[in-house]
Design a protein around this motif. Structure first.
Motif, PDB file in Angstrom:
ATOM      1  N   PRO A   1       0.775  -1.248   0.000  1.00 30.01           N
ATOM      2  CA  PRO A   1       0.000   0.000   0.000  1.00 30.01           C
ATOM      3  C   PRO A   1       0.805   1.296   0.000  1.00 30.01           C
ATOM      4  N   PHE A   2       2.150   1.235   0.163  1.00 31.10           N
ATOM      5  CA  PHE A   2       2.911   2.464   0.407  1.00 31.10           C
ATOM      6  C   PHE A   2       3.526   3.026  -0.874  1.00 31.10           C
ATOM      7  N   ALA A   3       3.410   4.332  -1.023  1.00 33.06           N
ATOM      8  CA  ALA A   3       4.047   5.018  -2.148  1.00 33.06           C
ATOM      9  C   ALA A   3       5.511   5.327  -1.868  1.00 33.06           C
ATOM     10  N   CYS A   4       5.890   5.326  -0.591  1.00 32.69           N
ATOM     11  CA  CYS A   4       7.260   5.698  -0.213  1.00 32.69           C
ATOM     12  C   CYS A   4       7.667   4.940   1.048  1.00 32.69           C
ATOM     13  N   VAL A   5       8.884   4.383   1.046  1.00 28.85           N
ATOM     14  CA  VAL A   5       9.485   3.753   2.220  1.00 28.85           C
ATOM     15  C   VAL A   5      10.884   4.334   2.382  1.00 28.85           C
TER      16      VAL A   5
ATOM     17  N   PRO B   1       8.137  16.851  12.972  1.00 33.38           N
ATOM     18  CA  PRO B   1       7.811  18.274  13.105  1.00 33.38           C
ATOM     19  C   PRO B   1       6.323  18.526  12.846  1.00 33.38           C
ATOM     20  N   PRO B   2       5.817  19.691  13.217  1.00 39.23           N
ATOM     21  CA  PRO B   2       4.393  19.985  13.043  1.00 39.23           C
ATOM     22  C   PRO B   2       3.911  19.878  11.601  1.00 39.23           C
ATOM     23  N   GLU B   3       4.776  20.113  10.653  1.00 43.69           N
ATOM     24  CA  GLU B   3       4.359  20.057   9.251  1.00 43.69           C
ATOM     25  C   GLU B   3       4.321  18.633   8.701  1.00 43.69           C
ATOM     26  N   GLY B   4       4.743  17.658   9.503  1.00 45.22           N
ATOM     27  CA  GLY B   4       4.700  16.268   9.052  1.00 45.22           C
ATOM     28  C   GLY B   4       6.019  15.800   8.468  1.00 45.22           C
ATOM     29  N   LEU B   5       5.955  14.811   7.560  1.00 45.72           N
ATOM     30  CA  LEU B   5       7.157  14.187   7.018  1.00 45.72           C
ATOM     31  C   LEU B   5       7.427  14.608   5.578  1.00 45.72           C
ATOM     32  N   ALA B   6       6.870  15.740   5.179  1.00 45.08           N
ATOM     33  CA  ALA B   6       6.962  16.158   3.778  1.00 45.08           C
ATOM     34  C   ALA B   6       8.413  16.315   3.313  1.00 45.08           C
ATOM     35  N   GLU B   7       9.309  16.769   4.192  1.00 41.61           N
ATOM     36  CA  GLU B   7      10.695  16.978   3.792  1.00 41.61           C
ATOM     37  C   GLU B   7      11.424  15.662   3.570  1.00 41.61           C
ATOM     38  N   ALA B   8      11.035  14.620   4.291  1.00 45.00           N
ATOM     39  CA  ALA B   8      11.730  13.343   4.194  1.00 45.00           C
ATOM     40  C   ALA B   8      11.045  12.378   3.228  1.00 45.00           C
ATOM     41  N   ALA B   9       9.732  12.460   3.131  1.00 50.28           N
ATOM     42  CA  ALA B   9       8.975  11.521   2.315  1.00 50.28           C
ATOM     43  C   ALA B   9       8.683  12.121   0.942  1.00 50.28           C
ATOM     44  N   ALA B  10       8.941  11.345  -0.100  1.00 45.99           N
ATOM     45  CA  ALA B  10       8.686  11.829  -1.453  1.00 45.99           C
ATOM     46  C   ALA B  10       7.205  11.850  -1.764  1.00 45.99           C
ATOM     47  N   GLN B  11       6.458  10.879  -1.208  1.00 40.25           N
ATOM     48  CA  GLN B  11       5.029  10.772  -1.474  1.00 40.25           C
ATOM     49  C   GLN B  11       4.321  10.204  -0.250  1.00 40.25           C
TER      50      GLN B  11
END
Length: 207
Positions: free
Chosen positions: A33-37, A45-55
């Protein structure tokens, strides 16, 4: 004696997670089910994992801590053994602006957080890692909320543990203290003639 290390345990977990990546040809499924591992370090951080996760949805493996759980103390400077409880988290993240039902549950084509957590547990619980303490497999240790931004990002930490023999300095047998043999006799009242002339237990701690 070879022993499992933090690196070998982490690699086993990461390899299992990599098997959950979505096949780009068939799209998301219950088993993939995962688009990114990937890997992650530190708090979310409060903004989530957007900087580390591509999708999104993504599964990010994080090393949490390594705890000493038991010390075995013997005689002499060279007779100590340490057991370590190695703890890792898989950060499962979903970015969903729809209703809470979609973000938390979803369906097989667009899995929500709970479906994703189930997939991670099934992949990483009970993994066999070479040379762990007593060859124990990885164990599921619980799930907790890491970051919730309703209608935006949901991140939960799925925790796993492995027990290993901690590394130690090179063993010096000359520093060990020899323990003499221990001989024991058992005489149970009413089971024969006492004293029993036969030594029934012999324990010799020196190989």
């Amino acid at each position: 004696m070879s022993a499992a290390t933090l690196a070998t345990i982490e690699l086993a977990l990461y390899t299992a997670l990599a098997g959950l990546l979505t096949n780009v040809t068939t799209g998301p499924t219950t088993s993939r089910p995962f688009a990114c591992v990937g890997r992650y370090a530190g708090p979310v951080p409060p903004e989530g994992l957007a900087e580390a996760a591509a999708q999104y949805p993504c599964a990010m493996l994080r090393f949490d801590e390594d705890l000493s759980t038991r010390d075995v103390m013997g005689f002499g400077a060279a007779s100590i053994e340490d057991r370590a409880l190695s703890q890792f988290s898989v950060l499962v993240a979903v970015e969903d602006a729809r209703a809470i039902d979609d973000g938390m549950v979803g369906d097989s084509s667009a899995p929500g957080l709970l479906r994703l957590v189930d997939a991670v547990i099934a992949a990483c619980n009970g993994l066999v890692v070479a040379d762990t303490h007593m060859n124990l497999s990885t164990r599921y240790a619980g799930t907790r909320a890491e970051l919730i931004r309703r209608g935006a990002v949901y991140v939960y930490a799925v925790r796993f543990e492995a027990t290993r023999d901690a590394e130690a300095a090179t063993y010096d047998s000359s520093a060990a203290v020899t323990i003499p043999a221990v001989h024991s006799d058992i005489n149970l009242v009413g089971t024969g003639t006492a004293p029993n002339p036969i030594v029934q237990i012999v324990s010799d701690t020196t190989p």
